[in-house]
Design a protein around this motif. Structure first.
Motif, mmCIF file in Angstrom:
data_model
loop_
_atom_site.group_PDB
_atom_site.id
_atom_site.type_symbol
_atom_site.label_atom_id
_atom_site.label_comp_id
_atom_site.label_asym_id
_atom_site.label_seq_id
_atom_site.Cartn_x
_atom_site.Cartn_y
_atom_site.Cartn_z
ATOM 1 N N ASP A 205 6.876 8.621 2.893
ATOM 2 C CA ASP A 205 7.704 8.042 1.840
ATOM 3 C C ASP A 205 7.877 6.540 2.051
ATOM 4 O O ASP A 205 7.846 5.755 1.094
ATOM 5 C CB ASP A 205 9.084 8.709 1.811
ATOM 6 C CG ASP A 205 9.033 10.146 1.317
ATOM 7 O OD1 ASP A 205 8.010 10.540 0.717
ATOM 8 O OD2 ASP A 205 10.017 10.877 1.554
ATOM 9 N N GLU A 206 8.051 6.139 3.297
ATOM 10 C CA GLU A 206 8.227 4.719 3.584
ATOM 11 C C GLU A 206 6.935 3.940 3.350
ATOM 12 O O GLU A 206 6.946 2.823 2.834
ATOM 13 C CB GLU A 206 8.728 4.516 5.017
ATOM 14 C CG GLU A 206 9.218 3.128 5.318
ATOM 15 C CD GLU A 206 10.342 2.662 4.391
ATOM 16 O OE1 GLU A 206 10.505 1.436 4.249
ATOM 17 O OE2 GLU A 206 11.047 3.515 3.800
ATOM 18 N N GLN B 91 12.511 -6.203 8.441
ATOM 19 C CA GLN B 91 12.233 -5.635 7.127
ATOM 20 C C GLN B 91 13.257 -6.088 6.103
ATOM 21 O O GLN B 91 14.463 -6.038 6.347
ATOM 22 C CB GLN B 91 12.205 -4.102 7.152
ATOM 23 C CG GLN B 91 11.692 -3.523 5.827
ATOM 24 C CD GLN B 91 11.490 -2.029 5.858
ATOM 25 O OE1 GLN B 91 12.235 -1.325 6.527
ATOM 26 N NE2 GLN B 91 10.500 -1.532 5.132
ATOM 27 N N PHE C 218 17.136 1.804 7.662
ATOM 28 C CA PHE C 218 16.845 1.601 6.253
ATOM 29 C C PHE C 218 18.102 1.752 5.414
ATOM 30 O O PHE C 218 18.273 1.087 4.400
ATOM 31 C CB PHE C 218 15.806 2.602 5.756
ATOM 32 C CG PHE C 218 14.451 2.366 6.347
ATOM 33 C CD1 PHE C 218 13.929 1.096 6.408
ATOM 34 C CD2 PHE C 218 13.703 3.426 6.841
ATOM 35 C CE1 PHE C 218 12.683 0.876 6.946
ATOM 36 C CE2 PHE C 218 12.462 3.209 7.383
ATOM 37 C CZ PHE C 218 11.947 1.938 7.439
ATOM 38 N N THR D 245 15.679 5.858 9.794
ATOM 39 C CA THR D 245 16.432 6.194 8.591
ATOM 40 C C THR D 245 17.748 5.437 8.560
ATOM 41 O O THR D 245 18.161 4.896 7.525
ATOM 42 C CB THR D 245 16.699 7.708 8.538
ATOM 43 O OG1 THR D 245 15.453 8.400 8.573
ATOM 44 C CG2 THR D 245 17.426 8.077 7.256
ATOM 45 N N VAL E 42 11.190 -2.964 12.230
ATOM 46 C CA VAL E 42 11.932 -2.510 11.056
ATOM 47 C C VAL E 42 13.371 -3.013 11.104
ATOM 48 O O VAL E 42 13.898 -3.555 10.116
ATOM 49 C CB VAL E 42 11.903 -0.968 10.968
ATOM 50 C CG1 VAL E 42 12.911 -0.461 9.950
ATOM 51 C CG2 VAL E 42 10.508 -0.488 10.614
ATOM 52 N N ARG F 74 6.734 3.432 -0.281
ATOM 53 C CA ARG F 74 7.677 2.404 -0.724
ATOM 54 C C ARG F 74 7.111 1.010 -0.500
ATOM 55 O O ARG F 74 7.189 0.130 -1.369
ATOM 56 C CB ARG F 74 9.017 2.562 0.009
ATOM 57 C CG ARG F 74 10.100 1.589 -0.462
ATOM 58 C CD ARG F 74 11.462 2.005 0.055
ATOM 59 N NE ARG F 74 11.710 1.579 1.418
ATOM 60 C CZ ARG F 74 12.460 0.523 1.739
ATOM 61 N NH1 ARG F 74 12.993 -0.243 0.786
ATOM 62 N NH2 ARG F 74 12.673 0.217 3.001
ATOM 63 N N PHE G 218 3.355 3.292 9.389
ATOM 64 C CA PHE G 218 4.045 4.453 8.828
ATOM 65 C C PHE G 218 3.062 5.589 8.557
ATOM 66 O O PHE G 218 3.381 6.765 8.775
ATOM 67 C CB PHE G 218 4.787 4.060 7.550
ATOM 68 C CG PHE G 218 5.949 3.133 7.770
ATOM 69 C CD1 PHE G 218 6.902 3.387 8.750
ATOM 70 C CD2 PHE G 218 6.089 1.982 7.001
ATOM 71 C CE1 PHE G 218 7.962 2.518 8.963
ATOM 72 C CE2 PHE G 218 7.162 1.118 7.200
ATOM 73 C CZ PHE G 218 8.099 1.388 8.183
ATOM 74 N N TYR H 186 8.070 9.221 6.933
ATOM 75 C CA TYR H 186 7.150 8.122 7.188
ATOM 76 C C TYR H 186 6.205 7.889 6.012
ATOM 77 O O TYR H 186 5.902 6.743 5.657
ATOM 78 C CB TYR H 186 6.357 8.383 8.467
ATOM 79 C CG TYR H 186 7.226 8.485 9.692
ATOM 80 C CD1 TYR H 186 8.045 7.436 10.073
ATOM 81 C CD2 TYR H 186 7.229 9.644 10.469
ATOM 82 C CE1 TYR H 186 8.855 7.527 11.196
ATOM 83 C CE2 TYR H 186 8.029 9.743 11.601
ATOM 84 C CZ TYR H 186 8.841 8.677 11.950
ATOM 85 O OH TYR H 186 9.645 8.782 13.060
ATOM 86 N N GLY I 282 11.706 -3.644 1.074
ATOM 87 C CA GLY I 282 10.747 -2.823 1.807
ATOM 88 C C GLY I 282 9.667 -3.616 2.498
ATOM 89 O O GLY I 282 9.039 -3.126 3.440
#
Length: 371
Positions: free
Chosen positions: A269-270, A222, A16, A13, A218, A273, A255, A267, A226
Motif C-alpha cells: 500500500d505504501e 518522508q 506515517f 505505521t 521514513v 501511495r 517498500f 508495504y 508520501g
C-alpha cells in the motif's frame, strides 16, 4: 526475523500516522533498435577500449566519475541480457573500475575519481554500485560481482551514526553535514537485495540493516505527500524539503522488497501511495521534470511496481518518459556519459519487459528470497 516484522510495520505505521507481466509489446523491435542505437553511440564516443573505462564527455579524455560510471555499468549489464557483445565489455569495465577502489583504508570503497587514497568517498556513489553489481551477479552467477557488492555495502553502512537519530551520511568526511535520502534509500535496498543471496545469520543481518535504515529514512525524511525530502543537516537539524524523483523511487522499491519478503499488505500500500504521488514530478508533456540522471531511476521504480501490481498507468508512464527522452536525444545527444548511460539503461529496461529473456530475468529476480 519473523518476530521483528510486525514491529517494523507497526513502527512505520505509527510514523506515517503522526503482476504479473503483460504479453510482449508490438513495440519491442522499436525499443530494441533504439537501445542498440544509443549504446552504439556511447561505445563510439565514450568508450576507451584500452583502459576499459568510459569518458565523462563525448570524445573526451577524462574518465567519468564513479557515480556516472555506475550508471553506465547498469546500462552495460542490461544490454548484456540482450546482446552477448556486452558481456566482455561488462567484465572489462568492472575490472577497470578497480582504479577507483581505495584499498589504503580499513574499510575499502570507491573514490569519486581514480584513487590516490584521498578519503573523499561518497556513500551514495557506493550504494549505487552495490545495486548494479548485485544485478550483474544475478545475471551471470559470477562470484566476483557478489563479493565486491558486499565489500562496498560494508563501506556504505559504515557511514551510519546516531546523530540526528541515525542515518547514513552523504560523504565520508561529512561534507555539508548532511544525511541524504540518496544515500540511505539505495543503501537499504542494497541490504535487502544482498540478503537474498545469503543464508542466515547473514541474511538476517542484512535484512535488519535494511529495516533500520528504512525506518530512519521514513521517520526523518518522508513528506506528508508520501514523497521523500532530500536531506537533514546533522548540525542544525534543518531539513531540505526539496523532492527529487530518485529519492522517492528507491524508497518505493524498498517498500516492494519488504512486501515481497514479509507479505504484509502495508508495504505494498505504501509503495502504491508513493507511486501515485510521483505524478507530481511530471511536467506538462508527461515526462518527469528532473534531469534524466535522476528520473531514469523513477522509470525503473515504475516498471518494478507495474510488475508487482499490473497497474497499467505505471507502465504507460514509464514508456512516455523513455520515449520522450529518446526523442530529445535524437534531436541532440546529451554529450555527457551519465545522461547517455541513463537513457541506455531505461531503454534496455523497456526491452526487458518486451522480450522473453528480459521478462524471465525479472520474474526470477522479483520473487527471489534469502536462501
Amino acid at each position: 526475523m519473523n518476530s521483528a516484522r510486525p514491529l517494523l510495520a507497526g513502527t512505520l505505521t505509527a510514523i506515517f500516522a503522526c503482476a504479473s507481466l503483460t504479453p510482449a509489446s508490438a513495440q519491442a523491435p522499436k525499443h530494441q533498435e533504439q537501445a542498440a542505437e544509443v549504446m552504439s553511440y556511447i561505445q563510439e564516443h565514450f568508450w576507451d577500449r584500452k583502459s576499459g573505462l568510459y569518458m565523462s564527455k563525448a570524445d573526451g579524455k577524462e574518465p567519468e566519475l564513479i557515480w556516472g560510471a555506475g550508471v553506465m555499468f547498469s546500462a552495460v549489464v542490461a544490454a548484456a541480457r540482450h546482446d552477448k557483445e556486452y558481456r566482455s565489455v561488462m567484465r572489462k569495465f568492472f575490472e577497470a573500475m578497480d582504479a577507483y577502489w581505495d584499498t589504503k583504508v580499513k574499510i575499502p570503497g570507491y573514490e569519486p575519481a581514480r584513487t590516490q587514497g584521498g578519503n573523499d568517498k561518497y556513500y551514495d556513489d557506493n550504494a549505487w554500485m552495490v545495486l548494479t553489481f548485485l544485478e550483474a551477479y544475478e545475471q551471470t552467477g559470477e562470484s566476483r560481482y557478489l563479493k565486491r557488492a558486499e565489500e562496498v555495502l560494508e563501506f556504505v553502512i559504515s557511514g551510519w551514526d546516531d546523530k540526528a537519530g541515525g542515518g547514513i551520511y552523504w560523504h565520508e568526511q561529512h561534507k555539508g553535514n548532511g544525511k541524504n535520502t540518496c544515500a540511505n534509500a539505495p543503501a537499504a535496498l542494497g541490504c535487502f537485495r544482498l540478503a537474498r543471496f545469503k543464508k542466515d545469520p547473514d541474511a538476517a543481518k542484512w535484512n535488519a540493516e535494511g529495516e533500520k535504515i528504512t525506518v530512519w529514512t521514513v521517520k526523518t525524511l518522508q513528506g506528508e505527500n508520501g514523497l521523500f525530502w532530500d536531506n537533514i543537516d546533522v548540525t542544525t537539524g534543518n531539513i531540505n524539503k526539496g523532492q527529487l524523483t530518485y529519492n522517492s523511487a528507491l524508497m518505493l522499491r524498498n517498500f516492494i522488497s519488504l512486501h515481497t519478503r514479509t507479505g504484509q499488505q502495508f508495504y505494498l500500500d505504501e509503495a502504491l501511495r508513493v507511486g501515485k504521488a510521483a505524478n507530481s514530478f511530471l511536467g506538462g508533456n508527461g515526462v518527469y521534470r528532473d534531469p534524466i540522471k535522476w528520473s531514469h531511476l523513477q522509470v525503473e521504480a515504475d516498471l518494478e511496481l507495474w510488475r508487482k501490481t499490473g497497474e497499467d498507468y505505471l507502465k504507460q508512464r514509464a514508456i512516455k518518459n523513455v520515449e520522450g527522452h529518446y526523442e530529445a536525444w535524437k534531436k541532440q545527444p546529451y554529450g555527457d556519459l551519465i545522461s547517455e548511460g541513463s537513457l541506455a539503461r531505461e531503454l534496455w529496461l523497456l526491452v526487458d519487459h518486451e522480450t522473453p529473456a528480459g521478462r524471465e530475468f525479472w520474474k526470477k529476480s522479483d520473487t527471489a528470497k534469502a536462501k
